[in-house]
Structures are given as C-alpha cells and as structure tokens.
Design a protein around this motif. Structure first.
Motif, PDB file in Angstrom:
ATOM      1  N   TYR A 281       0.831  -1.201   0.000  1.00 51.81           N
ATOM      2  CA  TYR A 281       0.000   0.000   0.000  1.00 51.81           C
ATOM      3  C   TYR A 281       0.869   1.256   0.000  1.00 51.81           C
ATOM      4  O   TYR A 281       0.638   2.187  -0.779  1.00 51.81           O
ATOM      5  N   GLU A 282       1.869   1.288   0.865  1.00 50.38           N
ATOM      6  CA  GLU A 282       2.743   2.471   0.938  1.00 50.38           C
ATOM      7  C   GLU A 282       3.565   2.632  -0.336  1.00 50.38           C
ATOM      8  O   GLU A 282       3.873   3.754  -0.741  1.00 50.38           O
ATOM      9  N   GLY A 283       3.936   1.515  -0.973  1.00 49.19           N
ATOM     10  CA  GLY A 283       4.760   1.599  -2.161  1.00 49.19           C
ATOM     11  C   GLY A 283       4.016   2.053  -3.389  1.00 49.19           C
ATOM     12  O   GLY A 283       4.595   2.699  -4.273  1.00 49.19           O
ATOM     13  N   PHE A 284       2.724   1.785  -3.500  1.00 55.73           N
ATOM     14  CA  PHE A 284       1.980   2.097  -4.713  1.00 55.73           C
ATOM     15  C   PHE A 284       1.068   3.311  -4.559  1.00 55.73           C
ATOM     16  O   PHE A 284       0.848   4.057  -5.508  1.00 55.73           O
ATOM     17  N   VAL A 285       0.500   3.514  -3.367  1.00 53.84           N
ATOM     18  CA  VAL A 285      -0.500   4.570  -3.232  1.00 53.84           C
ATOM     19  C   VAL A 285       0.152   5.948  -3.160  1.00 53.84           C
ATOM     20  O   VAL A 285      -0.304   6.915  -3.757  1.00 53.84           O
ATOM     21  N   GLY A 286       1.257   6.063  -2.473  1.00 51.25           N
ATOM     22  CA  GLY A 286       1.966   7.337  -2.379  1.00 51.25           C
ATOM     23  C   GLY A 286       1.160   8.369  -1.623  1.00 51.25           C
ATOM     24  O   GLY A 286       0.771   8.167  -0.481  1.00 51.25           O
ATOM     25  N   GLU A 287       0.865   9.484  -2.280  1.00 45.30           N
ATOM     26  CA  GLU A 287       0.183  10.587  -1.622  1.00 45.30           C
ATOM     27  C   GLU A 287      -1.340  10.478  -1.664  1.00 45.30           C
ATOM     28  O   GLU A 287      -2.035  11.301  -1.094  1.00 45.30           O
ATOM     29  N   ARG A 288      -1.853   9.477  -2.347  1.00 42.87           N
ATOM     30  CA  ARG A 288      -3.316   9.354  -2.447  1.00 42.87           C
ATOM     31  C   ARG A 288      -3.904   8.931  -1.103  1.00 42.87           C
ATOM     32  O   ARG A 288      -3.439   8.001  -0.467  1.00 42.87           O
ATOM     33  N   ARG A 289      -4.937   9.637  -0.677  1.00 36.77           N
ATOM     34  CA  ARG A 289      -5.594   9.328   0.578  1.00 36.77           C
ATOM     35  C   ARG A 289      -7.021   8.805   0.373  1.00 36.77           C
ATOM     36  O   ARG A 289      -7.753   8.587   1.327  1.00 36.77           O
ATOM     37  N   ASP A 290      -7.412   8.645  -0.910  1.00 37.84           N
ATOM     38  CA  ASP A 290      -8.761   8.165  -1.180  1.00 37.84           C
ATOM     39  C   ASP A 290      -8.827   6.644  -1.331  1.00 37.84           C
ATOM     40  O   ASP A 290      -9.889   6.101  -1.628  1.00 37.84           O
ATOM     41  N   ILE A 291      -7.692   5.958  -1.192  1.00 38.94           N
ATOM     42  CA  ILE A 291      -7.660   4.486  -1.279  1.00 38.94           C
ATOM     43  C   ILE A 291      -7.363   3.942   0.129  1.00 38.94           C
ATOM     44  O   ILE A 291      -6.410   4.369   0.772  1.00 38.94           O
ATOM     45  N   HIS A 292      -8.196   3.031   0.572  1.00 38.73           N
ATOM     46  CA  HIS A 292      -8.046   2.434   1.902  1.00 38.73           C
ATOM     47  C   HIS A 292      -7.931   0.910   1.780  1.00 38.73           C
ATOM     48  O   HIS A 292      -8.445   0.322   0.813  1.00 38.73           O
ATOM     49  N   ILE A 293      -7.281   0.337   2.713  1.00 39.86           N
ATOM     50  CA  ILE A 293      -7.130  -1.128   2.727  1.00 39.86           C
ATOM     51  C   ILE A 293      -7.581  -1.669   4.082  1.00 39.86           C
ATOM     52  O   ILE A 293      -7.250  -1.095   5.133  1.00 39.86           O
ATOM     53  N   GLU A 294      -8.397  -2.693   4.045  1.00 40.32           N
ATOM     54  CA  GLU A 294      -8.899  -3.364   5.250  1.00 40.32           C
ATOM     55  C   GLU A 294      -8.442  -4.826   5.258  1.00 40.32           C
ATOM     56  O   GLU A 294      -8.369  -5.451   4.192  1.00 40.32           O
ATOM     57  N   THR A 295      -8.162  -5.322   6.440  1.00 35.68           N
ATOM     58  CA  THR A 295      -7.711  -6.713   6.565  1.00 35.68           C
ATOM     59  C   THR A 295      -8.623  -7.466   7.536  1.00 35.68           C
ATOM     60  O   THR A 295      -9.063  -6.915   8.542  1.00 35.68           O
ATOM     61  N   ASP A 296      -8.912  -8.699   7.201  1.00 34.35           N
ATOM     62  CA  ASP A 296      -9.685  -9.627   8.063  1.00 34.35           C
ATOM     63  C   ASP A 296      -9.006 -11.002   7.949  1.00 34.35           C
ATOM     64  O   ASP A 296      -9.372 -11.824   7.107  1.00 34.35           O
ATOM     65  N   LEU A 297      -8.030 -11.202   8.814  1.00 32.78           N
ATOM     66  CA  LEU A 297      -7.143 -12.362   8.667  1.00 32.78           C
ATOM     67  C   LEU A 297      -7.266 -13.287   9.878  1.00 32.78           C
ATOM     68  O   LEU A 297      -7.134 -12.852  11.027  1.00 32.78           O
ATOM     69  N   THR A 298      -7.513 -14.539   9.595  1.00 30.24           N
ATOM     70  CA  THR A 298      -7.566 -15.566  10.642  1.00 30.24           C
ATOM     71  C   THR A 298      -6.154 -15.990  11.020  1.00 30.24           C
ATOM     72  O   THR A 298      -5.303 -16.211  10.142  1.00 30.24           O
ATOM     73  N   ALA A 299      -5.892 -16.090  12.311  1.00 32.53           N
ATOM     74  CA  ALA A 299      -4.557 -16.479  12.776  1.00 32.53           C
ATOM     75  C   ALA A 299      -4.266 -17.929  12.390  1.00 32.53           C
ATOM     76  O   ALA A 299      -5.062 -18.821  12.669  1.00 32.53           O
ATOM     77  N   ARG A 300      -3.126 -18.122  11.726  1.00 35.37           N
ATOM     78  CA  ARG A 300      -2.688 -19.458  11.342  1.00 35.37           C
ATOM     79  C   ARG A 300      -1.163 -19.505  11.317  1.00 35.37           C
ATOM     80  O   ARG A 300      -0.495 -18.526  10.935  1.00 35.37           O
ATOM     81  N   ASN A 301      -0.621 -20.642  11.723  1.00 35.52           N
ATOM     82  CA  ASN A 301       0.812 -20.920  11.585  1.00 35.52           C
ATOM     83  C   ASN A 301       0.995 -21.827  10.382  1.00 35.52           C
ATOM     84  O   ASN A 301       0.382 -22.890  10.288  1.00 35.52           O
ATOM     85  N   VAL A 302       1.858 -21.386   9.436  1.00 40.09           N
ATOM     86  CA  VAL A 302       2.127 -22.185   8.235  1.00 40.09           C
ATOM     87  C   VAL A 302       3.622 -22.326   8.070  1.00 40.09           C
ATOM     88  O   VAL A 302       4.421 -21.584   8.672  1.00 40.09           O
ATOM     89  N   THR A 303       4.018 -23.284   7.271  1.00 39.13           N
ATOM     90  CA  THR A 303       5.437 -23.482   7.005  1.00 39.13           C
ATOM     91  C   THR A 303       5.950 -22.409   6.051  1.00 39.13           C
ATOM     92  O   THR A 303       5.177 -21.728   5.366  1.00 39.13           O
ATOM     93  N   GLY A 304       7.279 -22.274   5.987  1.00 40.91           N
ATOM     94  CA  GLY A 304       7.872 -21.291   5.087  1.00 40.91           C
ATOM     95  C   GLY A 304       7.576 -21.594   3.633  1.00 40.91           C
ATOM     96  O   GLY A 304       7.376 -20.679   2.817  1.00 40.91           O
ATOM     97  N   ASP A 305       7.504 -22.914   3.287  1.00 36.10           N
ATOM     98  CA  ASP A 305       7.208 -23.292   1.898  1.00 36.10           C
ATOM     99  C   ASP A 305       5.807 -22.880   1.488  1.00 36.10           C
ATOM    100  O   ASP A 305       5.551 -22.612   0.307  1.00 36.10           O
TER     101      ASP A 305
END
Length: 580
Positions: A447-471
């Motif tokens: 988000y920080e790398g692509f949006v830059g100075e734009r403040r009209d784009i928002h990002i929301e996250t809804d992530l379930t906690a999980r442990n996964v392997t590196g692969d």
C-alpha cells in the motif's frame, strides 16, 4: 542430583498392579482347588460317618436305657407262665386267689394278677375286687386270645387303683381250646421311677410308649410327647434315626427299640445340636478351611504385591514420567526395594544419563542449526534488498514508464520474498510463520509503495490467525503481492475506494485467501493481465489450491485462492506441496 523418595511417588494410577495381582490370585486359586475339593469330599464323608455313628449310639442307648423296664416286662411274662403251670390257677380252683396273692407279694410293681375265663371275666385275682370284671372289650384281650404269646396292652387307668397301668395277658389252652388267660397288671409309676432313675446323658429324653403312641413313662413327659408323637406313624423301624421338633422349635434326633413283642417301645432322644455339634464343627472346618486358606493366601498376595511389587512399580513409573518430562537429574531412591527393582532403578538412572548426554548434544546441534538457518535467512534478505536497490537504481535511469512500472512490480515481488525471510529470521521457531501477520505487513508495505500521496484508497484486513510453514508462506505472500499490485495499478485510476484482504475458513478443512476491490473492474493491459493470471494460477497450484479471478465492469474485481487448511488433520503434507 535430585532423589525422588518412594513417599513422593504414591500417585493414584488406574489399575496399578491389578493385572499382576489377578494373575497371582488366579494361579493360587487353581493350585488350591484340588485341596478344596478333597476337603469338601472329606467333610461329606465325615458327615456320613458321624451320622451313622450317632444312629448306632442312639439305638444302643435306647436299648440300654430301657433295660430295667424290659426286665420288668419280661418278669411279668415269666410270672404269668409260672402261674399257668399251677393247677389251682390253671383250673381256677378254690386256692386260686391265695396263689395269685402270694405270687404278687414280692413284686410290688405289679398292681394285680388275675385269672380270666374264656369269656373274659375275672374268676380269681390277687386283688379280689377285680373278680367278676369283664375285660373282653379290651384290645389286649383280642390280641391275647388270637395268639399264643404274652400280649401287652396300651396304657390304661386301673378301675381299682385309679392309677395308670399296662396289662399283660398270657392265653391258656387245652388241646387247642381257649380256657382263659392270666393277666398281670403293671403299675406305670414304677416305670416312671425306673426311667427317671436311669443314668442318662445330659439333656437326653427317654420314653416308654405303647403301639398307639401313648407315652407310658418318660423322664421329660412334655418333650417326649412332642418328640415321639409321630414315632408310631413312621413304622417304629429298628436301627433308624428320625428327627422331630419339640414345642419350642428345637430339633431332636431319636431312635426306638421294641421292649416286648411289638406292643411297648422304648425311645431315646437328644437335641440335634448336642448330637451333631462336633460334626458341625468338623464338617464346617472341612468346608470353611479351604476358603479360609484361599482368602488368607489372597490377602498375603495382595499385601506382598502391594509392599514388594506394586509400590515399586508405581514408584518407577513416576521416575520414568519425570524422565519423560526432561528431569534427568532425578535418581531413584530404592534402598528398601527388592534387589530386582534396585537393578532396574540403576538401569533407569544409566538410561537417564545417556538420554541427558544425547539431549545436550542434540540441543547444541539444534542451536547451531538455528543459528545457521537464521544466518541464511538474514543473508537472503540482505541479498534481496541489494537486488531491490539495484532495480531501484536501474528504474531511476529509465525514461520509459512501462519499463519503470515493470521494475517496480518486480521490486514488490522481491520485497515479498524479503519480508518472508525477515519474518523467518525474527521468529524463534524457524519452521512456522504466522501467515496473518505476514500478510498484514505485506499489505501495508505494498500500500505504501503504490499509493503514495493518495488518501482516497483504503485497505482493510480480516485475517484468521494461522501458523504455516515457510514453503507455504512464500506462494501465499507472492499471491497477495501480485493481487494487490494489480489492484493498485488498474482498479483506482479515476477515483478511490476500499481494498479488502481476508483469510477465512471456506468449507470443511479449507481456507480462502481473497483480495477484493470496488474499483473499475477488468480495465487493465492485456499483457499484464495474462502474466498476472498465470502467476496467480501457479501460486494456487503450489499450495494445492484453486486460484480464480472474477471481475465485472464497474463493480470491482475479486482474486482468491482456496487451499487446504494447514491446521486440519487432513491437510496435504508439505513434502507433497513441494513435489507439486
């Protein structure tokens, strides 16, 4: 070095030592069964022999106790036969009364002696008051004239003395023709006296009774009447042992013996408890002793196994549990245990030393491996950052916007890889990654790398906690970066909006990772779309999932991937993912 005492080892374990105890108890029970059976047989044989002995003793005692009475009755018969040979008595002559009186003088237990004619009338008697009396209606008269022997009557009351008496009658015949009878009357009080003066065992009951069951004489009349009430009904068989109950419900055993003919009988009775008391003790001992022996053996086995076996088994199980928990410094305290358990404890201590030494080596090797893995992740992260810096320098020298955009997208993908390796370097468990945290960091950086100075784009996250392997974390991270990059590049050219990144359960044993926007839909360059679509499908295959892109003009785009939940027991093994 710690020492665990046996007192500390007393834990409640289910069925501790039960199998050993049950096997020992079963073995001992089987071994003692023949002895128990032999004891039962011996008890039954003893009961049979004691019963026979009691029967013989009762019969003999009954005969012995009635010896005096039998002699009295025999004397009555002898007197009658002697008088039958006297002419004055036989012919009922003038001196008949005197002869009979003289005969009774020395025999006080005789109440009277009389001569009866063929019609049953008294024609002369020692007691002249009896002369003229008719005895033909008495049962004894009928029995006497029907035979040739001395017949005894039942107990009757004398009309002369009003005392109970029994009569004996001897028939007189001439050439087979009945001339009359000689009757001898015996005073029953003398029989009572003889019965009561007999030397009897303590608690014994002796009775003289007639063929009707009427008690003639007895030392305990009330008990005798109840005990011998059914003796006549049983047939008065000699050498038999019978039982009866008195008025108080006490059980008695008795035997009978005929005294003279089958008119008068003697009975001897004793309480069943007195007779069979020793038998009960002997037989009871024979029956109970095997059970007592088995019970004591069980008790001994139970105590012995508890104190000498089970106790130390439980203790050693506690020691092994301590070793299993990693407390290898504990040593068994088995000074009071049998030598076998001391040897086993020493073996466990040696095993603990070996395990502790090997565990230390493994810990050192694991620590060294962890350091090396951290170093690898750190170097890979640094190398990827160098690559990103080079790409950034190269992008700054380019004037073509398309080339700059391509390098920028490559930088985002490399940044995702670098973030995965940085995360693996920072966590303590090098094999698992918290995918929800990794995706949240990737979303923020993208988000920080692509949006830059734009403040009209928002990002929301809804992530379930999980442990996964590196692969598994790498393709999921690249999938997220690829999907977000496409959104930032194409979805919000004219206006802003909201991007939603979610990781939720999707059906049974599956997860769904989705990037959704409310932008312009499929309004982006075809060449980029083809490359992105192929990459997304490739990432889906790598996680054994299915990746899809759905879009509708003016309503946004949905890019998701459904893959097996790594927390599910039915998840595809990581080795298979790598092979795929």
């Amino acid at each position: 070095m710690e020492t665990l005492t046996s007192g500390e080892a007393k834990t409640h374990l289910p069925n501790s030592g039960g199998s050993l105890r049950l096997r020992l108890l079963l073995t001992v029970t089987i071994a003692l069964t023949p002895i128990a059976v032999a004891s039962f047989v011996q008890g039954m044989d003893r009961a049979r022999r004691d019963t026979e002995e009691v029967r013989d003793r009762l019969v003999q005692t009954a005969r012995a106790a009635a010896t005096s009475e039998e002699n009295m009755l025999a004397a009555a018969e002898q007197v009658a036969r002697a008088l039958a040979n006297l002419a004055d008595v036989r012919d009922a002559g003038p001196d008949c009364n005197r002869a009979l009186f003289e005969a009774r003088k020395g025999l006080s237990f005789f109440a009277n002696i009389a001569r009866l004619d063929a019609r049953g009338r008294v024609v002369c008697a020692a007691d002249v008051r009896a002369i003229g009396r008719d005895a033909s209606d008495r049962p004894v008269w009928k029995r006497a004239i029907a035979g040739d022997g001395f017949a005894l009557s039942e107990r009757i009351v004398s009309p002369l003395t009003n005392h109970p008496v029994i009569s004996g009658m001897l028939p007189l015949r001439t050439n087979g023709k009945l001339d009359g009878v000689i009757a001898v009357t015996i005073d029953v009080r003398w029989l009572d006296y003889m019965v009561n003066s007999s030397q009897l065992p303590r608690g014994a009951v002796v009775a003289i009774f007639d063929r009707t069951g009427t008690i003639v004489a007895a030392n305990v009349p009330a008990v005798a009447k109840a005990v011998f009430a059914h003796a006549v009904d049983l047939g008065l068989k000699a050498n038999t042992l019978n039982s009866a109950f008195d008025a108080n419900g006490h059980a008695w055993m008795y035997a009978t013996a005929p005294l003279l003919g089958r008119s008068v009988f003697a009975g001897f009775a004793m309480k069943q408890s007195s007779l069979f008391g020793p038998t009960y003790i002997h037989v009871g001992t024979d029956f109970i002793l095997p059970f007592l022996m088995i019970a004591l053996t069980w008790m001994a086995i139970w105590i012995a196994t508890e104190r000498q076996v089970t106790r130390w088994i439980i203790y050693l199980r506690r020691i092994s549990a301590a070793y299993r928990s990693g407390h290898y410094a504990i040593r068994p305290a088995l000074e009071d245990a049998p030598s076998e358990f001391r040897l086993l404890g020493a073996a466990l201590a040696d095993m603990a030393d070996s395990i502790q030494e090997r565990d230390n080596r493994l810990r050192e090797a694991l620590a060294q491996k962890t350091i090396l893995i951290r170093e690898v992740h750190h170097r890979v992260k640094n190398n990827l950052q160098i690559v990103m810096s080079l790409l950034n320098l190269q992008a700054m020298r380019l004037r073509d916007p398309a080339a700059q955009e391509a390098l920028k997208q490559a930088q985002a993908r490399i940044n995702a890889l670098a973030l995965v390796h940085r995360t693996l370097n920072e966590i303590e468990d090098q094999s698992l990654v918290r995918i929800d945290r990794l995706l949240a960091d990737l979303a923020q950086q993208t988000y920080e790398g692509f949006v830059g100075e734009r403040r009209d784009i928002h990002i929301e996250t809804d992530l379930t906690a999980r442990n996964v392997t590196g692969d598994l974390a790498v393709p999921l991270a690249l999938f997220t970066v690829e999907a977000l990059t496409n959104v930032f590049k194409h979805a919000y050219r004219d206006h802003g909006g909201t991007i939603r990144l979610s990781l939720r359960a999707a059906g049974e044993n599956q997860l769904r990772l989705a990037v959704e926007d409310d932008g312009t839909g499929f309004d982006f360059d075809e060449s980029d779309a083809n490359v992105g679509a192929r990459l997304i499908r490739t990432f889906g295959d790598q996680v054994h999932g299915i990746a899809e892109m759905r879009s509708e003009k003016g309503k946004g785009t949905v890019v998701d991937i459904v893959f097996p939940d790594p927390a599910s027991p039915n998840a595809t093994p990581q080795a298979d993912r790598g092979a795929a």
